[in-house]
Design a protein around this motif. Sequence first.
Motif, mmCIF file in Angstrom:
data_model
loop_
_atom_site.group_PDB
_atom_site.id
_atom_site.type_symbol
_atom_site.label_atom_id
_atom_site.label_comp_id
_atom_site.label_asym_id
_atom_site.label_seq_id
_atom_site.Cartn_x
_atom_site.Cartn_y
_atom_site.Cartn_z
ATOM 1 N N ALA A 1 0.826 -1.210 0.000
ATOM 2 C CA ALA A 1 0.000 0.000 0.000
ATOM 3 C C ALA A 1 0.856 1.254 0.000
ATOM 4 N N ILE A 2 1.862 1.293 0.852
ATOM 5 C CA ILE A 2 2.673 2.510 0.933
ATOM 6 C C ILE A 2 3.460 2.721 -0.351
ATOM 7 N N HIS A 3 3.842 1.645 -1.036
ATOM 8 C CA HIS A 3 4.568 1.794 -2.294
ATOM 9 C C HIS A 3 3.634 2.231 -3.423
ATOM 10 N N GLU A 4 2.408 1.701 -3.467
ATOM 11 C CA GLU A 4 1.472 2.084 -4.517
ATOM 12 C C GLU A 4 1.002 3.522 -4.345
ATOM 13 N N ILE A 5 0.913 3.997 -3.129
ATOM 14 C CA ILE A 5 0.535 5.396 -2.911
ATOM 15 C C ILE A 5 1.562 6.327 -3.538
ATOM 16 N N GLN A 6 2.805 5.992 -3.348
ATOM 17 C CA GLN A 6 3.856 6.838 -3.913
ATOM 18 C C GLN A 6 3.900 6.735 -5.439
ATOM 19 N N GLU A 7 3.593 5.574 -5.994
ATOM 20 C CA GLU A 7 3.639 5.422 -7.454
ATOM 21 C C GLU A 7 2.499 6.157 -8.135
ATOM 22 N N THR A 8 1.273 5.978 -7.643
ATOM 23 C CA THR A 8 0.119 6.602 -8.302
ATOM 24 C C THR A 8 0.126 8.112 -8.166
ATOM 25 N N ALA A 9 0.863 8.648 -7.216
ATOM 26 C CA ALA A 9 0.911 10.107 -7.057
ATOM 27 C C ALA A 9 1.636 10.783 -8.201
#
Length: 775
Positions: free
Chosen positions: A318-326
């Motif tokens: 989750a924390i990695h996908e938040i940074q990617e989609t931003a």
Amino acid sequence: MSPPLLRQARLSQSLAATRRAAYRTRYYSISAAHAQLRRDPEPGEDDAPIAGPSSPQQEASAADGVQSKPTLAGKHPSSEFVEPFSRVQTYLASINASGLQPTLEDLERCRPSRRPSPHSPQYVETYNELLNTLSRSFTKEQLRQFLVQSLGTSRHCRTHRKKVEYAESIIEQMWQWPTLKDVEKAKRDRTEVVTKLLPVTASELFLILGRDGSDLLRLSKDYDVHISLRRNPMALRVEGTQGALRDLTEHILTLKQGFVEELYDLPSPVAIPQDMVQRISRLASAYLENVSSAPGKLRIVAKDEQGLSSAKRLASRAIHEIQETAYTPLLTYLPAGAASLATEQLVMFPHKYALYPYLSPRPLPFTMNTSGTFRLRRVGEWLSSNFRDDLRSIGGLAQGNGHVLSAFEEEAKLKTTLLHTMEGVELTDQSRTIIKASMGHILLTRPSGEQRATLVPPLTGEHPFGKIRKWIAQNPVKMTFVSDLPLPLLNTSPAQQSVKHRLIYHALGSGTNGADGESQDIPTSPSLPIRRRKVLSLEATLVEPSTVESRHVARDHTLLPQLDLEDELSFKEEGGTQPLPTYRSRPAEPSVPILDASGVHCWTGVEADLNLMIPDRPMDLQFTVRSSTVLAESRQPAELQQYVVQLRAYLQGTDGMVEAPEHPSPPLLIEYGGERYILHMNSTVRQSVEVVSDAGLPSFRDPDPTTSDVTRALCESTLDLESNQKSMDCEVICEDAASEETWNHFLRDCDRLSTMREPAKKPVATSLLHLDDIQ
């Protein structure tokens, strides 16, 4: 009655009572004398009494001897009235005088053949009757000797106990009857309702509640209690019988002792948003909490190690996908004739747009805030004749009509923007660059702090697109792409199926290669940065496409060429649920063995995403540019090679001959090429190829391979094995973007799939009936 007569009656009663008492005294003394006469007078024999069971003959002779001897008064005892109680006392005295001792067999004769249920009212009555029987039938010392013979030396055989206590010990210890105290306590436990507070912490309460409170509801039903929550101090208020509360308290204490707790460091030193913490907790069935003093550290409490591991994996993803989609850039496509820059309503461009609530038939990704999701769409002009987009008239993406706009009112070229993302990437002879377009919806979500679900969008009303675009740029809203199938393809049965197991890893951007190994922002334009990422993927084929034996493949192209138009239309109207007639089919192709070397593929490369919002169409697009290289088995990461071995053993061990091993879990983090990769997707995918005609409708016939007028879309149904969520995806691929013909064909397929709609139902034609026809 006169006083003299009363005195005479009382005097006669007193004399009778005195006479009976004197007779009893004389009779007891005579019985003792007779007992002494029955003993053997020879001094050489042992005078000790002989223990043993009483004999009826001895009892009868003793009774005859007593009755045959004359009394001291010269009268026979039978001449006087003898009460039953006096006879019993006489019999016991004779046995005691003769020296005979009762045995355990005599004791067992007093034991009832059947014991009543302790929960029934007859139990107390039977218990008291049995206690009275033992007390009247045996002496205190005899009852004690029974206990010594059965229990040995114990506290129940002490000499300073009462007679009734010895009798109770025989009933409860020798015969294993519940005590009256326990029976009374059990009755209170069953009938008396009490209230008790069970203190719990926040983590314990979450785990006891279960998903949506299902575990707590099951506890309430199993133990027949009413459970409520008390906030200050936090505790469970339980109301029920004493027995149920005692059992429930022991069960909850056992649950608490089995909980496991750990402090976990996330791959990135960033705290997880609070709303996402709750969603991950529900998915993993574990309690998560950010440690405020250390960003990027989580406190995890779970029921077992499996829940603890699941929480770690989901939180890291989750924390990695938040940074990617931003960092995913957003473009917008408006057809020709729409006002792209105006913020006020224009007469020449009457199109207006609004945010509509989006309700998905499947769960949204767990990284999204589901309290409110909205999609930007054009406001319907139901009276307009050209409300639906006609690609033949407006052209669309393939003919270059319309406007592709960035977030800062800049017009961009789609092809140039996509190809520029791979500039600076080192390509080899084995490298392969493709552009993939996925169908779906670009959804706007409310701020993550809002937990209450609502259908009211953050921007209400209908506005020109320029005003909405300006509002999006000024407000920190999050736009997320969610893949989905076009509506007409949802009702079709998949054809040419194959099942695959897929692992996707994304680089964390903190490898040993320094700046070259990190994900970089590519400035394709001053206002459109695109973020590249390194990817490592493993794909294993589990099931090969089946032939006509599969009843679910209703649109198998090997069957329908034999059908005429009428049969095909009737089959479509019936929804494909009726069995098809038997037709000639092609021979079945041989399937690949389970996880054969030819069915396992591993590749690594670089890819970048670009979202294209199309509010005038039912679907939006997401473009992915990928440059990849296939890895030979010897070059694959050691962790993935070991996982393939474990997966093969798991699949082959389900034949029933040996015990099947546990399902393996892929590694969360792996090292490859000096980079750290984190697991992005662990899924099982069902693939199928769908054919769409030039009219934008699913085709039931296998087209000529040389025909280029049809669209072949790759549809996937994906099950995320980590979050247990299902998603749908429809995509088309451009193999050679440098070729204008291939690129135009690719854009035509994008136009066709993004504009697919359900065909409008034609009204049923009704004919006028003439009077002659009615007659």
